[in-house]
Every structure is written in C-alpha cells, then in structure tokens.
Design an enzyme around this catalytic site. Structure first.
Site, PDB file in Angstrom:
ATOM      1  N   TYR A  56      30.632  47.425 107.496  1.00  0.00           N
ATOM      2  CA  TYR A  56      30.376  48.626 107.439  1.00  0.00           C
ATOM      3  C   TYR A  56      30.121  50.157 106.024  1.00  0.00           C
ATOM      4  O   TYR A  56      31.025  50.611 105.201  1.00  0.00           O
ATOM      5  CB  TYR A  56      31.842  48.623 108.076  1.00  0.00           C
ATOM      6  N   HIS A  86      25.514  65.144 109.487  1.00  0.00           N
ATOM      7  CA  HIS A  86      26.653  66.291 109.750  1.00  0.00           C
ATOM      8  C   HIS A  86      26.851  67.102 109.389  1.00  0.00           C
ATOM      9  O   HIS A  86      28.460  67.675 109.669  1.00  0.00           O
ATOM     10  CB  HIS A  86      27.719  64.462 108.413  1.00  0.00           C
ATOM     11  N   ASN A 198      34.694  60.446 104.412  1.00  0.00           N
ATOM     12  CA  ASN A 198      35.747  60.750 105.088  1.00  0.00           C
ATOM     13  C   ASN A 198      36.918  60.374 105.601  1.00  0.00           C
ATOM     14  O   ASN A 198      37.528  60.018 104.220  1.00  0.00           O
ATOM     15  CB  ASN A 198      35.539  58.581 105.169  1.00  0.00           C
ATOM     16  N   TYR A 281      71.943  87.991 120.462  1.00  0.00           N
ATOM     17  CA  TYR A 281      71.259  86.609 119.612  1.00  0.00           C
ATOM     18  C   TYR A 281      70.726  86.986 118.734  1.00  0.00           C
ATOM     19  O   TYR A 281      70.574  85.815 117.705  1.00  0.00           O
ATOM     20  CB  TYR A 281      70.637  85.749 121.356  1.00  0.00           C
ATOM     21  N   ARG A 284      73.066  87.390 116.605  1.00  0.00           N
ATOM     22  CA  ARG A 284      74.866  86.724 116.125  1.00  0.00           C
ATOM     23  C   ARG A 284      73.726  84.845 115.792  1.00  0.00           C
ATOM     24  O   ARG A 284      74.296  84.298 115.544  1.00  0.00           O
ATOM     25  CB  ARG A 284      75.417  86.339 117.567  1.00  0.00           C
ATOM     26  N   PHE A 330      41.965  57.885 108.753  1.00  0.00           N
ATOM     27  CA  PHE A 330      40.867  58.819 108.861  1.00  0.00           C
ATOM     28  C   PHE A 330      41.130  59.958 109.738  1.00  0.00           C
ATOM     29  O   PHE A 330      41.040  60.470 109.984  1.00  0.00           O
ATOM     30  CB  PHE A 330      39.904  58.731 108.479  1.00  0.00           C
ATOM     31  N   GLU A 416      34.510  56.330 119.141  1.00  0.00           N
ATOM     32  CA  GLU A 416      35.462  56.845 118.330  1.00  0.00           C
ATOM     33  C   GLU A 416      36.392  58.097 119.925  1.00  0.00           C
ATOM     34  O   GLU A 416      36.435  58.710 120.433  1.00  0.00           O
ATOM     35  CB  GLU A 416      35.255  58.461 117.180  1.00  0.00           C
TER      36      GLU A 416
END
Length: 510
Positions: A56, A86, A198, A281, A284, A330, A416
């Site tokens: 791959y 990309h 990646n 609060y 405290r 990844f 994906e």
C-alpha cells in the site's frame, strides 16, 4: 542551562522540548542512531520496489485507490501528485509556533525508522526548522483520521519548492523562502509523499502547546483564587489539609496547599464563624474544581507525550522482520479525546474565575468593597464591563467545549468510515486556553484593585508577591480608562511567566 539544541531520537520528546523549539526557536539535531534506522528502513523499501511487491502506498494508490497497482516508473510522479492533491486546506494560517511544533514532531516520528523515508528528507525538514523556514498551513481541512493529511501536505509542499512559507517574518512562495535561507528543495522518491503526510503531528503539536499553557494556567488559577479569597475576607478553614486528606485527589490537595501557602500570614483571611460560617462555592470549592482540571491535565500530558514519540505512519515498515503492515496508527482518536478533555479543563478554570470576579465587583456580594471596584462609583464604572467581558468569554468557551470527537463523517468512498476530528478538537482547546488566560487576567486585576482598597500590606506573603507583580504590569484604576490593553498585558504576562518558578523563592507552589 539547557543544551543548545534539542536532540531528536524518536523516543524522548517532551512538551518542554516542543515549547523550546516551537516558541523559543531552539535548534534541533537528529541522532546518529535515528539516521541509521531510517537508512535501513529505506534500503528495505528500495528492495520491495525492485521485487515489485504489492505494498500500500508504495506500489498501489491511496485510500479508495489502494487496489490500484502503480508501476515503479509512476511511483515518483504519484508522490508529488499526492502532496499537491492533498494540499487543499482552507481558513487562516496556523500560527508559526504551531507549525514549528508540527515540524519537530514530524521529524521525531519519521526518525523512528518505520516510515521508509530517506534520511536526507527528514534532515531537510530539520534544516528548515533551524533556519526559520515555516510553511504556511491553513488551519482547516483535517479530519484527524488518516493523519493530518491536508495540513501536512501544505507543509510538505515547501520541501519540494512549492507552496508558501514564512521566512524572516515575510510570507513568500516556498521556493523563494528556501532560496533565501540557502536550502535546496528535494525531489520525493517512492513512499515519501505518503510518509510526510500520514501522521497526527498537527493536532499533537497544537495540543502540546495548549496543554503546556493550561498547566501554567492551573497554577495561576490558584494564585488568582488566593488573592480573591483575601479580598473577600475568605474563610481559611476550607483549605485545611484535614478536609483534603480524606478526599485524596492529587490535584485537589495540591490546589488547597497552594492557596494555604499563598495566603500564609494574611491579615485578611478569616476563621470559620468570625464573619460568616461558609463562603460561596467559587471560593470554598476552588481546590476541588481547580484540582479536577489539574488531574485531567496529567492524563492529557501523558497521552500527548506518548503520541509525540510514536510512529503514526501507514503502512509501517518493519525491515528487521521483513514485513510491511497496513494499520491504523494514524487515527487521531487518543488525541481527539484528550483535546476535548483539555477544552473542558480550561473552560472550567475560566468558569469559576468569572464567578469570583462577579463576587468582587457585585456590591451585594463583595463584603463592602466599592461597587464594581470604582473609586468614585456613578461617575466611574470601574470594572463593571470587565466582568461582562469575562462572562462573554466563558459563554463562548462553553460553545467551543462541545466535543469534536463525537462527530465522524465518512470519507474516501467510505473506506475511511470513522474519523476523529482531533485537529478540530486541538484547535478549539488552544482557543479556549488563550481565552481562559484573559478571564483569569480580569480576575487578577479585580483582586489587585480590591487589595488596594483593603490594604496590600495585609496580604499574605505569596499573595503580596502576586499583587506586586501585577502592579508592575498595570496600575490601580484611579480613574476610568480603557481596560482592554490592561487585560491583554496581564494575560500575556501570565501566559509567558512560569508562576511556580517565579514564586519559588517566596513560597513554593505546585
């Protein structure tokens, strides 16, 4: 003193290293051991290419194209096409320090020797970092699953002489920035484009810087709470170690101890029943609330530092075992969850701070301090609208703190089909942390103003130091003035000051 460079060895990166390189421009050096590991890994990749094995990203396409065979002749062209295709991020650029953090962590991950990239490509990244060539990376576009694909592609463009980069505070074409720095771009070989993009280093880099700042913020929260407690004649019994020992959360105990130490010697703190039996609060319960964030920050830091020293590529090259494994390292889920947790931690420190600010300015709650801490109320508004600003900031933080990690949108033809949104989570966390500093700055300014009305000489040893340092940044508000600049000055001072280190000679805090 620190060494003059950060040594990258793939296994010992810490948040402090990231800050030193990203924020303070320290140089990096890759260890010889890592250079050797990368060389062996690359030799194995080249053997796979010669044997035309189906691997791959090496002899196949990417994502949904993983079943498409790619010839060795097309492998080089495919790597450049990968980077170009990309690089489709949108939005404003990430900060220079966020990109420098990303570069450092990408170098560290590749240096582990499981990515099959040539050592000279990784060395080129180090040369860029050391020379101050910072790729321009749009902040939006990562799903945080197949790594930070889009932002890392923008980073990688500059290595091949494309894209854009900052150099000497100037935004330039990537080729021009590299030329001015005296650095020669490189041509990518098979597998290298994929190795560069990646990984989870964008979300991890942003997260590391935000977590570092949030840890410091948690200490400042104790400081602000201590000064506010004195200004409001708070009851010291709530911070007694007897209470916290029987609910032994580490962060709670640390926060209570900090407030006790900071207020030691105070003539303003009261005893139970002296003026009232219990405080609200926000005073405290400060140790319980602050402490919960402290404990979470320890977990977040652990997750970040594991990720910083991890191999997050795909496929992973195990040369010694003669194996290439396509897995899912990844996927950003560990960081996505941690970043959503960081958002909540920082937002809560701001939430309780804003409530203390309200008590300081509200004439019905502030124990006879002037309304809105104005010297001449009516003619002056004092800190009335500063509290509005704090309230607006914490309200916005609540919206931003909605978890990004619970969302997922399938991509790449449903290959994906679960993504982490970790980079969105990291960006939101970073924004909340910065906002929280402004909210804490407003509280600190109000508490210092209140201390002036009470008498600064009555403060505890630690809180007097905090008051004095605050007054070095901004003066008493004697007459109404624009407070926006004051808030920014105090917030920046707090963010850039390690308060535990600065206070150490007066009273140690954790």
């Amino acid at each position: 003193m620190h060494e003059k460079f950060v040594l990258v060895n793939g296994a010992a990166m810490t948040m402090e290293h990231v800050v030193r390189v990203a924020r303070f421009m320290e140089r990096v050096k890759i260890s010889r051991k890592c250079m050797k590991k990368m060389k062996l890994s690359r030799e194995y990749v080249e053997m796979l290419l010669r044997e035309k094995r189906v691997v791959y990203g090496l002899t196949t396409g990417f994502g949904k194209f993983s079943d498409t065979y790619i010839s060795p002749e097309d492998a080089k062209r495919m790597q450049l096409n990968l980077i170009r295709s990309h690089a489709c991020g949108i939005g404003k650029p990430l900060s220079v320090e966020a990109v420098r953090a990303t570069m450092l962590l990408r170098i560290n991950a590749l240096s582990l020797g499981y990515s099959g990239i040539r050592p000279e490509v990784v060395q080129l990244l180090a040369e860029m970092l050391n020379a101050g060539v910072t790729p321009v990376i749009p902040e939006q576009g990562s799903l945080g699953a197949s790594g930070d694909l889009a932002p890392l592609a923008h980073l990688s463009l500059v290595l091949v002489g494309e894209g854009e980069a900052y150099y000497l505070n100037e935004r330039l074409p990537g080729s021009e920035a590299m030329a001015k720095a005296g650095i020669q771009p490189i041509a990518l070989e098979a597998k290298e484009g994929l190795a560069l993009i990646n990984g989870t280093q964008v979300m991890t880099g942003i997260g590391a810087l935000a977590c570092f700042d949030a840890i410091n913020l948690s200490r400042w929260a104790d400081c602000a709470a201590a000064l506010t407690a004195e200004a409001l004649r708070g009851i010291r019994d709530a911070f007694d170690p007897l209470t916290h020992a029987i609910r032994p959360h580490l962060g709670q105990g640390q926060s209570a101890e900090n407030i006790r130490r900071l207020t030691l010697g105070s003539q303003l703190m009261t005893s139970q029943g002296q003026m009232r039996v219990q405080d609200a609060y926000s005073i405290r319960c400060a140790p319980q609330v602050h402490g919960a964030s402290r404990d979470a920050l320890r977990y977040i830091r652990e997750k970040l530092e594991i990720e910083m020293n991890a191999a997050t590529d795909n496929p992973l090259i195990f040369a010694a075992e003669d194996r290439v494994i396509s897995g899912g390292n990844f996927h950003g889920q560990p960081i996505a969850l941690a970043m959503d947790h960081l958002s909540i931690c920082a937002a809560e420190l701001a939430n309780i701070s804003e409530r203390r600010t309200e008590r300081l300015v509200n004439p019905h709650l502030n124990e006879q301090l002037p309304p809105f801490l104005a010297k001449d109320g009516g003619v002056q508004s004092g800190f009335m609208i500063a509290q509005y600003t704090a309230a607006a900031a914490v309200s916005e933080n609540k919206s931003l703190a909605h978890p990004a990690s619970v969302d997922s949108i399938p991509s790449s033809g449903n290959q994906e089909d679960h993504v982490s949104m970790g980079t969105i989570a990291a960006r939101k966390a970073s924004q909340i942390v910065r906002s929280a500093y402004s909210v804490l700055a407003i509280e600190l300014m109000c508490a210092a103003q209140a201390a002036d009305f009470r008498g600064p000489e009555l403060l505890g040893k630690g809180t007097k130091w905090i008051y004095d340092r605050c007054r070095e940044q901004v003066s008493f508000v004697d007459e109404d003035r624009v407070l926006s600049n004051d808030i920014r000055i105090v917030a920046d001072w707090m963010r850039n000051t390690d308060v535990s280190e600065e206070l150490a000679s007066v009273t140690p805090i954790k």
